[in-house]
Design a protein around this motif. Structure first.
Motif, PDB file in Angstrom:
ATOM      1  N   CYS A 202       0.850  -1.184   0.000  1.00  0.00           N
ATOM      2  CA  CYS A 202       0.000   0.000   0.000  1.00  0.00           C
ATOM      3  C   CYS A 202       0.895   1.246   0.000  1.00  0.00           C
ATOM      4  N   TYR A 203       0.651   2.137  -0.960  1.00  0.00           N
ATOM      5  CA  TYR A 203       1.459   3.348  -1.117  1.00  0.00           C
ATOM      6  C   TYR A 203       0.560   4.568  -1.260  1.00  0.00           C
ATOM      7  N   PRO A 204       1.091   5.760  -0.937  1.00  0.00           N
ATOM      8  CA  PRO A 204       0.369   6.969  -1.349  1.00  0.00           C
ATOM      9  C   PRO A 204       0.267   6.957  -2.879  1.00  0.00           C
ATOM     10  N   LEU A 205      -0.878   7.345  -3.393  1.00  0.00           N
ATOM     11  CA  LEU A 205      -1.089   7.344  -4.838  1.00  0.00           C
ATOM     12  C   LEU A 205       0.001   8.166  -5.520  1.00  0.00           C
ATOM     13  N   GLY A 206       0.690   7.556  -6.460  1.00  0.00           N
ATOM     14  CA  GLY A 206       1.749   8.234  -7.197  1.00  0.00           C
ATOM     15  C   GLY A 206       3.143   7.954  -6.665  1.00  0.00           C
ATOM     16  N   ASP A 207       3.274   7.429  -5.443  1.00  0.00           N
ATOM     17  CA  ASP A 207       4.603   7.114  -4.909  1.00  0.00           C
ATOM     18  C   ASP A 207       5.193   5.862  -5.544  1.00  0.00           C
ATOM     19  N   PHE A 208       4.356   4.979  -6.023  1.00  0.00           N
ATOM     20  CA  PHE A 208       4.814   3.794  -6.752  1.00  0.00           C
ATOM     21  C   PHE A 208       4.499   4.031  -8.218  1.00  0.00           C
ATOM     22  N   LEU A 209       5.514   3.949  -9.059  1.00  0.00           N
ATOM     23  CA  LEU A 209       5.294   4.171 -10.488  1.00  0.00           C
ATOM     24  C   LEU A 209       4.790   2.892 -11.139  1.00  0.00           C
ATOM     25  N   VAL A 210       3.574   2.956 -11.640  1.00  0.00           N
ATOM     26  CA  VAL A 210       2.953   1.816 -12.303  1.00  0.00           C
ATOM     27  C   VAL A 210       3.612   1.643 -13.670  1.00  0.00           C
ATOM     28  N   GLY A 211       3.984   0.409 -13.988  1.00  0.00           N
ATOM     29  CA  GLY A 211       4.620   0.117 -15.267  1.00  0.00           C
ATOM     30  C   GLY A 211       3.601   0.008 -16.394  1.00  0.00           C
ATOM     31  N   ASP A 212       4.073   0.165 -17.614  1.00  0.00           N
ATOM     32  CA  ASP A 212       3.202   0.083 -18.782  1.00  0.00           C
ATOM     33  C   ASP A 212       2.486  -1.256 -18.885  1.00  0.00           C
ATOM     34  N   ARG A 213       3.128  -2.336 -18.407  1.00  0.00           N
ATOM     35  CA  ARG A 213       2.539  -3.677 -18.507  1.00  0.00           C
ATOM     36  C   ARG A 213       1.783  -4.099 -17.254  1.00  0.00           C
ATOM     37  N   ASP A 214       1.850  -3.286 -16.182  1.00  0.00           N
ATOM     38  CA  ASP A 214       1.059  -3.599 -14.993  1.00  0.00           C
ATOM     39  C   ASP A 214      -0.420  -3.568 -15.363  1.00  0.00           C
ATOM     40  N   VAL A 215      -1.231  -4.315 -14.623  1.00  0.00           N
ATOM     41  CA  VAL A 215      -2.661  -4.430 -14.914  1.00  0.00           C
ATOM     42  C   VAL A 215      -3.459  -3.909 -13.726  1.00  0.00           C
ATOM     43  N   LEU A 216      -4.454  -3.081 -14.014  1.00  0.00           N
ATOM     44  CA  LEU A 216      -5.346  -2.573 -12.979  1.00  0.00           C
ATOM     45  C   LEU A 216      -6.447  -3.601 -12.750  1.00  0.00           C
ATOM     46  N   LEU A 217      -6.420  -4.242 -11.573  1.00  0.00           N
ATOM     47  CA  LEU A 217      -7.452  -5.226 -11.249  1.00  0.00           C
ATOM     48  C   LEU A 217      -8.791  -4.552 -10.989  1.00  0.00           C
ATOM     49  N   GLY A 218      -8.750  -3.328 -10.479  1.00  0.00           N
ATOM     50  CA  GLY A 218      -9.984  -2.589 -10.218  1.00  0.00           C
ATOM     51  C   GLY A 218      -9.781  -1.585  -9.111  1.00  0.00           C
ATOM     52  N   LEU A 219     -10.879  -0.945  -8.754  1.00  0.00           N
ATOM     53  CA  LEU A 219     -10.894   0.019  -7.663  1.00  0.00           C
ATOM     54  C   LEU A 219     -11.673  -0.584  -6.502  1.00  0.00           C
ATOM     55  N   LEU A 220     -11.079  -0.577  -5.326  1.00  0.00           N
ATOM     56  CA  LEU A 220     -11.784  -1.052  -4.144  1.00  0.00           C
ATOM     57  C   LEU A 220     -12.795   0.006  -3.726  1.00  0.00           C
ATOM     58  N   ASP A 221     -13.935  -0.419  -3.236  1.00  0.00           N
ATOM     59  CA  ASP A 221     -15.014   0.495  -2.854  1.00  0.00           C
ATOM     60  C   ASP A 221     -14.754   1.053  -1.455  1.00  0.00           C
ATOM     61  N   VAL A 222     -13.669   1.809  -1.346  1.00  0.00           N
ATOM     62  CA  VAL A 222     -13.266   2.452  -0.100  1.00  0.00           C
ATOM     63  C   VAL A 222     -12.986   3.907  -0.430  1.00  0.00           C
TER      64      VAL A 222
END
Length: 165
Positions: free
Chosen positions: A43-63
């Motif tokens: 778990c990171y502050p949004l933007g502190d971990f750089l998402v790679g081009d090939r990473d996959v977004l599983l979804g958004l948690l309802d929080v």
């Protein structure tokens, strides 16, 4: 029929996520296939971990405003038939994960999708980091909050039930 969410969160994990969001602002998860800390959802502050081009977004948690859950591309290829359930257990979290000082750690649990769910998911393209950066939005419903991990991925009967305690 709507495809199932690829990621869910337990009530205990959602409660801690809300606390972490109040302290740190928007947050995100990344699940890699690495060893040690890298095999836990981090778990990171949004933007502190750089998402790679090939990473996959599983979804958004309802929080709160939604907590994105990312997974490395190669790991997604292995887990694409599995619903990820983010749970919370006592213990020390990963060194860089926001829950580390809280006395708890996030834990990934999994539930294999049914044949019908897999057929529904086959019609929904996985969203990559490159597509997200170009403005694509996540498909499907938000990952709901479940009371307990066993509500989403029950313990198997049989061998596990026979192990003496």
């Amino acid at each position: 029929m709507t495809a199932p969410s690829r990621a869910l969160v337990t009530r205990a994990a959602a409660d801690l996520l809300e606390t972490l969001q109040q302290r740190h602002g928007p947050i995100m998860f990344h699940q890699s296939g690495g060893c040690c800390d890298g095999s836990s959802p981090m778990c990171y502050p949004l933007g502190d971990f750089l998402v790679g081009d090939r990473d996959v977004l599983l979804g958004l948690l309802d929080v709160a405003d939604g907590v994105p859950v990312w997974i490395s591309g190669p790991q997604f290829d292995t887990w694409k038939h599995t619903q990820l359930v983010i749970d919370l257990v006592p213990g020390r979290g990963g060194g860089f994960s926001l829950e580390a000082p809280e006395g708890f750690r996030f834990l990934s649990r999994g539930r294999a999708f049914t044949d019908d769910e897999n057929a529904q998911l086959d019609s929904v393209a996985a969203l990559t980091g490159a597509q997200y950066a170009a403005g694509a939005t996540p498909p499907g419903p938000r990952g709901e909050v479940v009371a307990e991990a066993a509500d989403a991925c029950p313990m198997p009967k049989g061998r596990a039930a026979q192990i003496p305690g």
